[in-house]
Scaffold this motif. Structure first.
Motif, PDB file in Angstrom:
ATOM      1  N   ALA A  54      -3.741  16.662 -11.373  1.00  0.00           N
ATOM      2  CA  ALA A  54      -4.244  17.954 -10.914  1.00  0.00           C
ATOM      3  C   ALA A  54      -3.138  18.883 -10.441  1.00  0.00           C
ATOM      4  N   GLY A  55      -1.908  18.391 -10.382  1.00  0.00           N
ATOM      5  CA  GLY A  55      -0.804  19.227  -9.933  1.00  0.00           C
ATOM      6  C   GLY A  55      -0.776  19.444  -8.432  1.00  0.00           C
ATOM      7  N   VAL A  56      -1.383  18.529  -7.689  1.00  0.00           N
ATOM      8  CA  VAL A  56      -1.415  18.641  -6.232  1.00  0.00           C
ATOM      9  C   VAL A  56      -0.052  18.251  -5.651  1.00  0.00           C
ATOM     10  N   ASP A  57       0.332  18.919  -4.566  1.00  0.00           N
ATOM     11  CA  ASP A  57       1.519  18.525  -3.809  1.00  0.00           C
ATOM     12  C   ASP A  57       1.120  17.337  -2.940  1.00  0.00           C
ATOM     13  N   TRP A  58       1.396  16.113  -3.424  1.00  0.00           N
ATOM     14  CA  TRP A  58       0.906  14.929  -2.743  1.00  0.00           C
ATOM     15  C   TRP A  58       2.029  13.983  -2.375  1.00  0.00           C
ATOM     16  N   ARG A  59       1.760  13.170  -1.381  1.00  0.00           N
ATOM     17  CA  ARG A  59       2.671  12.079  -1.004  1.00  0.00           C
ATOM     18  C   ARG A  59       1.826  10.904  -0.538  1.00  0.00           C
ATOM     19  N   PHE A  60       2.395   9.726  -0.673  1.00  0.00           N
ATOM     20  CA  PHE A  60       1.614   8.509  -0.439  1.00  0.00           C
ATOM     21  C   PHE A  60       2.505   7.483   0.244  1.00  0.00           C
ATOM     22  N   VAL A  61       2.008   6.905   1.332  1.00  0.00           N
ATOM     23  CA  VAL A  61       2.764   5.910   2.089  1.00  0.00           C
ATOM     24  C   VAL A  61       1.981   4.599   2.112  1.00  0.00           C
ATOM     25  N   VAL A  62       2.652   3.505   1.771  1.00  0.00           N
ATOM     26  CA  VAL A  62       2.068   2.176   1.878  1.00  0.00           C
ATOM     27  C   VAL A  62       2.766   1.460   3.029  1.00  0.00           C
ATOM     28  N   TYR A  63       1.980   1.040   4.012  1.00  0.00           N
ATOM     29  CA  TYR A  63       2.522   0.380   5.197  1.00  0.00           C
ATOM     30  C   TYR A  63       2.513  -1.132   4.974  1.00  0.00           C
ATOM     31  N   GLY A  64       3.703  -1.702   4.853  1.00  0.00           N
ATOM     32  CA  GLY A  64       3.844  -3.096   4.468  1.00  0.00           C
ATOM     33  C   GLY A  64       3.205  -4.074   5.434  1.00  0.00           C
ATOM     34  N   GLY A  65       2.357  -4.953   4.895  1.00  0.00           N
ATOM     35  CA  GLY A  65       1.730  -5.999   5.680  1.00  0.00           C
ATOM     36  C   GLY A  65       0.475  -5.588   6.423  1.00  0.00           C
ATOM     37  N   ALA A  66       0.085  -4.323   6.339  1.00  0.00           N
ATOM     38  CA  ALA A  66      -1.071  -3.841   7.098  1.00  0.00           C
ATOM     39  C   ALA A  66      -2.371  -4.033   6.328  1.00  0.00           C
ATOM     40  N   LEU A  67      -3.429  -4.323   7.065  1.00  0.00           N
ATOM     41  CA  LEU A  67      -4.767  -4.466   6.502  1.00  0.00           C
ATOM     42  C   LEU A  67      -5.516  -3.136   6.577  1.00  0.00           C
ATOM     43  N   HIS A  68      -6.798  -3.179   6.215  1.00  0.00           N
ATOM     44  CA  HIS A  68      -7.621  -1.979   6.342  1.00  0.00           C
ATOM     45  C   HIS A  68      -7.856  -1.671   7.825  1.00  0.00           C
ATOM     46  N   ALA A  69      -7.975  -0.372   8.134  1.00  0.00           N
ATOM     47  CA  ALA A  69      -8.196   0.083   9.512  1.00  0.00           C
ATOM     48  C   ALA A  69      -7.106  -0.414  10.450  1.00  0.00           C
ATOM     49  N   PHE A  70      -5.883  -0.507   9.947  1.00  0.00           N
ATOM     50  CA  PHE A  70      -4.781  -0.980  10.784  1.00  0.00           C
ATOM     51  C   PHE A  70      -4.505  -0.038  11.951  1.00  0.00           C
ATOM     52  N   HIS A  71      -4.996   1.188  11.849  1.00  0.00           N
ATOM     53  CA  HIS A  71      -4.777   2.174  12.904  1.00  0.00           C
ATOM     54  C   HIS A  71      -5.642   1.929  14.127  1.00  0.00           C
ATOM     55  N   HIS A  72      -6.717   1.149  13.975  1.00  0.00           N
ATOM     56  CA  HIS A  72      -7.698   1.012  15.050  1.00  0.00           C
ATOM     57  C   HIS A  72      -7.402  -0.227  15.892  1.00  0.00           C
ATOM     58  N   PRO A  73      -7.314  -0.072  17.214  1.00  0.00           N
ATOM     59  CA  PRO A  73      -7.051  -1.238  18.068  1.00  0.00           C
ATOM     60  C   PRO A  73      -8.091  -2.330  17.876  1.00  0.00           C
TER      61      PRO A  73
END
Length: 251
Positions: A186-205
């Motif tokens: 689509a020509g979007v200005d995009w970036r993507f980060v993969v956080y090594g070793g993290a599971l789903h919802a890794f942001h949530h305590p």
């Protein structure tokens, strides 16, 4: 710490009375604004604190609701609500637009400078707003990826940032490849980060109730993802003065 003002806002969406959390920075001038979406369990204190942290930096922030004021801690109940929602781009857009209308109606909001970020379902709603052609300065999503209806990603008119855990079985490699292929085509200005070793919802305590398989907290990457959100906002939605560093809100 900067003095901020917070209040609860109620508004209709998806046949429910949504209960959002609005955080206003100190002062009286208009400010850039951030729409903040929660994961599938719904708006909780963690998301409210994130909105407060954004207000302390100088943004107007609205943490929006998707469950009519409820937090769906039971995984089966959460999936029963969220699965059909994620299958309906129009429902997600309606929820996003309703929250966006509240944010735009706030007198402190600069309506020309709004970004949408979110976690899980809330991040996917932010993406759907972009695919709907909403004028946003940036879109950010953590743990929430989807591919839209054919051709609609071309309507995204701002940078897109996405992050997922490398070991996330819900946002699988196939999900990632489909999403990045859509953005690139689509020509979007995009970036993507993969956080090594993290599971789903890794942001949530870590929580004290049952969670879905493949879900787990990663404190280090949670902090990094929050900083990545702030970097996106500093680049695409700058404040009058350079954005200060802010710590990841604690659980």
């Amino acid at each position: 710490m900067t003095t901020i003002t917070t209040r609860t806002v109620e508004y209709p969406a998806d046949g429910l009375t949504m209960i959002g959390h609005l955080a206003l920075p100190a002062g009286a001038d208009r400010a850039p604004a951030v729409l903040l979406g929660p994961e599938g369990l719904g708006l909780n204190d963690l998301q409210r604190r994130r909105a407060d942290a954004l207000a302390e930096l100088g943004y107007v922030a609205l943490a929006f609701d998707i469950n009519g004021g409820r937090v769906l801690a039971d995984p089966e109940e959460m999936l029963a609500h969220v699965t059909p929602l994620l299958a309906s781009p129009d429902r997600m857009r309606d929820i996003g637009h309703a929250a966006l209308d509240v944010l735009r109606a706030e007198p402190r909001t600069d309506p020309e400078r709004i970004a949408a970020i979110g976690y899980g379902t809330g991040g996917i709603i932010a993406l759907e707003l972009g695919r709907d052609g909403v004028d946003l300065r940036a879109i950010g999503t953590i743990n929430g990826l989807n591919t839209g209806r054919p051709g609609e990603a071309a309507r995204i008119n701002c940078p897109v940032w996405a992050g997922v855990g490398s070991e996330d079985p819900i946002m699988s490699r196939a999900h990632r490849e489909a999403f990045t292929s859509e953005m690139q085509a689509a020509g979007v200005d995009w970036r993507f980060v993969v956080y090594g070793g993290a599971l789903h919802a890794f942001h949530h305590p870590t929580v004290d109730h049952t969670v879905l398989p493949g879900v787990g907290h990663h404190p280090l990457h949670a902090e990094r993802a929050w900083r990545d959100f702030l970097d996106l906002l500093a680049e695409c939605l700058p404040l009058g003065e350079p954005a200060a560093a802010a710590a990841q809100p604690s659980s």
